[in-house]
Write a protein that holds these residues in place. Structure first.
Motif, PDB file in Angstrom:
ATOM      1  N   ILE A   1       7.758  75.863  81.655  1.00 18.24           N
ATOM      2  CA  ILE A   1       8.972  75.539  81.745  1.00 18.24           C
ATOM      3  C   ILE A   1       9.616  76.581  80.961  1.00 18.24           C
ATOM      4  O   ILE A   1       9.450  77.195  80.066  1.00 18.24           O
ATOM      5  CB  ILE A   1       9.368  74.425  80.806  1.00 18.24           C
ATOM      6  N   ASP A   2      10.756  77.379  81.620  1.00 17.12           N
ATOM      7  CA  ASP A   2      11.561  78.639  80.927  1.00 17.12           C
ATOM      8  C   ASP A   2      12.303  78.302  79.658  1.00 17.12           C
ATOM      9  O   ASP A   2      12.560  76.710  79.662  1.00 17.12           O
ATOM     10  CB  ASP A   2      12.615  78.952  82.191  1.00 17.12           C
ATOM     11  N   SER A   3      12.351  79.121  78.953  1.00 19.08           N
ATOM     12  CA  SER A   3      13.215  78.926  77.558  1.00 19.08           C
ATOM     13  C   SER A   3      14.477  79.054  77.571  1.00 19.08           C
ATOM     14  O   SER A   3      14.993  78.844  76.622  1.00 19.08           O
ATOM     15  CB  SER A   3      12.299  79.672  76.735  1.00 19.08           C
ATOM     16  N   ASP A   4      14.921  79.315  78.857  1.00 21.54           N
ATOM     17  CA  ASP A   4      16.407  79.617  78.705  1.00 21.54           C
ATOM     18  C   ASP A   4      17.341  78.669  79.282  1.00 21.54           C
ATOM     19  O   ASP A   4      18.449  78.800  79.702  1.00 21.54           O
ATOM     20  CB  ASP A   4      16.923  80.902  79.529  1.00 21.54           C
ATOM     21  N   ASN A   5      16.517  77.344  79.461  1.00 22.17           N
ATOM     22  CA  ASN A   5      17.430  76.153  80.168  1.00 22.17           C
ATOM     23  C   ASN A   5      18.277  75.439  79.145  1.00 22.17           C
ATOM     24  O   ASN A   5      18.046  75.068  77.894  1.00 22.17           O
ATOM     25  CB  ASN A   5      16.471  75.139  80.427  1.00 22.17           C
TER      26      ASN A   5
ATOM     27  N   ILE B   1      20.710  74.602  84.652  1.00 23.61           N
ATOM     28  CA  ILE B   1      21.772  75.781  84.066  1.00 23.61           C
ATOM     29  C   ILE B   1      20.847  76.532  83.344  1.00 23.61           C
ATOM     30  O   ILE B   1      20.443  76.042  82.268  1.00 23.61           O
ATOM     31  CB  ILE B   1      22.829  74.796  83.417  1.00 23.61           C
ATOM     32  N   HIS B   2      20.838  77.827  83.682  1.00 19.26           N
ATOM     33  CA  HIS B   2      19.925  78.592  82.608  1.00 19.26           C
ATOM     34  C   HIS B   2      20.805  79.797  81.961  1.00 19.26           C
ATOM     35  O   HIS B   2      22.125  80.141  82.623  1.00 19.26           O
ATOM     36  CB  HIS B   2      18.621  78.973  83.078  1.00 19.26           C
ATOM     37  N   GLU B   3      20.221  80.653  81.306  1.00 16.24           N
ATOM     38  CA  GLU B   3      20.938  82.000  80.991  1.00 16.24           C
ATOM     39  C   GLU B   3      21.505  83.037  82.063  1.00 16.24           C
ATOM     40  O   GLU B   3      20.629  83.065  82.979  1.00 16.24           O
ATOM     41  CB  GLU B   3      20.173  82.726  79.825  1.00 16.24           C
ATOM     42  N   GLU B   4      22.712  83.299  82.257  1.00 14.66           N
ATOM     43  CA  GLU B   4      22.869  84.071  83.217  1.00 14.66           C
ATOM     44  C   GLU B   4      22.667  85.839  82.570  1.00 14.66           C
ATOM     45  O   GLU B   4      22.925  86.118  81.653  1.00 14.66           O
ATOM     46  CB  GLU B   4      24.396  84.123  83.444  1.00 14.66           C
ATOM     47  N   ARG B   5      21.939  86.420  83.550  1.00 14.78           N
ATOM     48  CA  ARG B   5      21.180  87.793  83.125  1.00 14.78           C
ATOM     49  C   ARG B   5      22.241  88.841  83.787  1.00 14.78           C
ATOM     50  O   ARG B   5      21.762  90.116  83.492  1.00 14.78           O
ATOM     51  CB  ARG B   5      20.046  88.009  83.641  1.00 14.78           C
ATOM     52  N   GLY B   6      23.479  88.580  84.403  1.00 13.74           N
ATOM     53  CA  GLY B   6      23.886  89.643  85.148  1.00 13.74           C
ATOM     54  C   GLY B   6      23.236  89.864  86.475  1.00 13.74           C
ATOM     55  O   GLY B   6      22.158  89.699  86.827  1.00 13.74           O
TER      56      GLY B   6
HETATM   57 MG   LIG Z   1      16.127  81.948  83.537  1.00 13.97          MG
END
Ligand SMILES: [Mg+2]
Ligand SMILES: Nc1nc2c(ncn2[C@@H]2O[C@H](COP(=O)(O)OP(=O)(O)O)[C@@H](O)[C@H]2O)c(=O)[nH]1
Length: 397
Positions: A170-174, A314-319
């Motif tokens: 599981i990604d941590s940026d959720n 919905i996760h962190e947007e990285r550009g």
């Molecule tokens: Mg992500």
């Protein structure tokens, strides 16, 4: 939890790829009677999910995420699953790893959730891996290399040390704890359906959700994943002679495996780890390779489930900058596959050039492949860490 039964399946030698299954109900109610087993559906009871989750480790890779996001992710992981956090967060300006351990200890105090947490760059970790016979993720500077794939492999070896039967990522940026909760239940439901000891569950996000202007925009597909799937399916056609669109989860960061499968897989580094898993199965267990690394996988068969959750992702947007790099790394796994012919290679090159992910005359990066950890003494890795690590935090029940 109630899911659609897979409507179709493609069998490629020893590997069964099931078509996308949607989640029908997050909670499926009683599992007997007319509602319990409606035709075409699988209804997995709460008790069955919990039983499976109690034998599962959830590996959470972290790199410089907002601690609030990490806390939200922890809150979404079902209580029975064991959490393994592998962090590569920086500790130059502020010690982010320290902040993360504070979050996790506080969470433990309030929930009594057992956990294990380690920093990827811990010197004792590299030493422990080298001693146990797995030096493949150690860099020239003597510590584990950067990369999400490298962190995931550390998590897998620790899950093995703890004797877990199932592992999920599981990604941590959720941003949505409820989606994390659903993902882990889906992993368990997949293992409930699996008949083989060698099973994998890969998630296909229904939407990649962005906030655009004044409202959410639900994009049906991620760009990188759509393109990777297209070429992955062309690779499948090189095996079967038939084009298909069976593979829909090439870039599934959210996925899970039985430990018996996980320890027999080879992995690649960074963000190419997920598509490479599929390439590895295609190359070795579809009958083309006459002497696969683990013949028992060919004879018993490998099952790959692909499930579409209900919650949006919905996760962190990285550009935008890292998208061409991810695309080149993903397609590189297909390009450098021994199953790829000249025509497929040429198409991949054209695609990457058109998307400005490659310059004319270049080749996509070749995946750095790391061998299975089946024969690694995982318990010894953990023992060494318990004796020598500065960053290990480990609280059992
Ligand atoms: Mg992500
Ligand atoms: N342990 C570890 N985790 C990483 C590393 N790089 C990224 N991550 C984590 O891996 C997950 C996926 O990364 P992300 O940048 O969100 O990728 P994307 O969602 O696929 O665009 C996140 O939880 C990151 O914090 C790394 O080098 N080591």
């Amino acid at each position: 939890m109630r899911l659609e039964m897979p409507r179709y399946m493609e069998r490629l030698g020893g590997v069964k790829f099931y078509g996308i299954q949607r989640v029908l109900e997050l909670t499926g109610g009683i599992t007997t009677g007319p509602a319990g087993d409606a035709p075409g559906t699988v209804n997995v009871s709460r008790a069955d999910l919990e039983n499976l989750e109690s034998e599962m480790a959830i590996i959470v890779p972290v790199k410089d995420e907002n601690p609030k996001l990490l806390e939200g992710v922890l809150s979404g992981i079902p209580h029975e699953a064991f959490v393994i956090i592998v962090s590569n967060s920086s500790h130059d300006v502020i010690d982010r790893y320290r902040v993360e351990t504070d979050v996790v200890f506080q969470f433990y105090r309030l929930t009594r959730r057992p956990f294990l947490m380690i920093h990827q760059k811990d010197k004792a970790l590299a030493k422990a891996l080298a001693e146990a016979g797995y030096p493949y993720i150690i860099g020239e500077d003597g510590v584990v290399r950067n990369g999400k794939g490298e962190g995931m492999i550390v998590g897998l070896i620790l899950a093995k040390a703890l004797g877990k039967r199932y592992v999920g990522f599981i990604d941590s940026d959720n941003y949505i704890p409820g989606s994390v909760n659903e993902y882990v239940d889906i992993y368990a439901a997949g293992f409930y359906m699996a008949k083989s000891r060698y099973a994998m569950v890969r998630l296909k996000w229904p939407y990649k959700t962005k906030f655009v202007g004044r409202r959410f925009y639900f994009r049906r597909r991620g760009r990188v994943s759509e393109i990777t799937n297209k070429y992955m399916n062309m690779l499948v056609a090189r095996v079967t002679g038939f084009e298909s669109d069976i593979i829909q989860t090439s870039n599934a960061g959210e996925h899970a495996m039985t430990m018996e499968l996980a320890e027999r897989m080879a992995y690649s580094s960074g963000f190419s780890i997920e598509p490479y898993e599929v390439v590895h199965l295609l190359e070795n267990y579809t009958g083309i390779e006459k002497s696969p690394p683990y013949p028992e996988m060919l004879s018993e068969g490998v099952e790959v489930f692909q499930v579409e959750p209900r919650n949006p992702h919905i996760h962190e947007e990285r550009g935008e900058e890292h998208i061409p790099r991810m695309m080149a790394a993903s397609l590189g796994t297909i390009y450098h596959s021994r199953l790829a012919d000249e025509d497929l290679k040429a198409r991949i090159i054209d695609e990457l050039i058109a998307r400005r992910a490659l310059k004319a005359g270049e080749e996509p990066p070749k995946p750095r492949v790391m061998p299975p950890f089946k024969d690694v003494d995982a318990k010894k890795v953990l023992e060494t860490l318990e004796a020598e690590s500065d960053t290990l935090a480990f609280l059992e029940d």
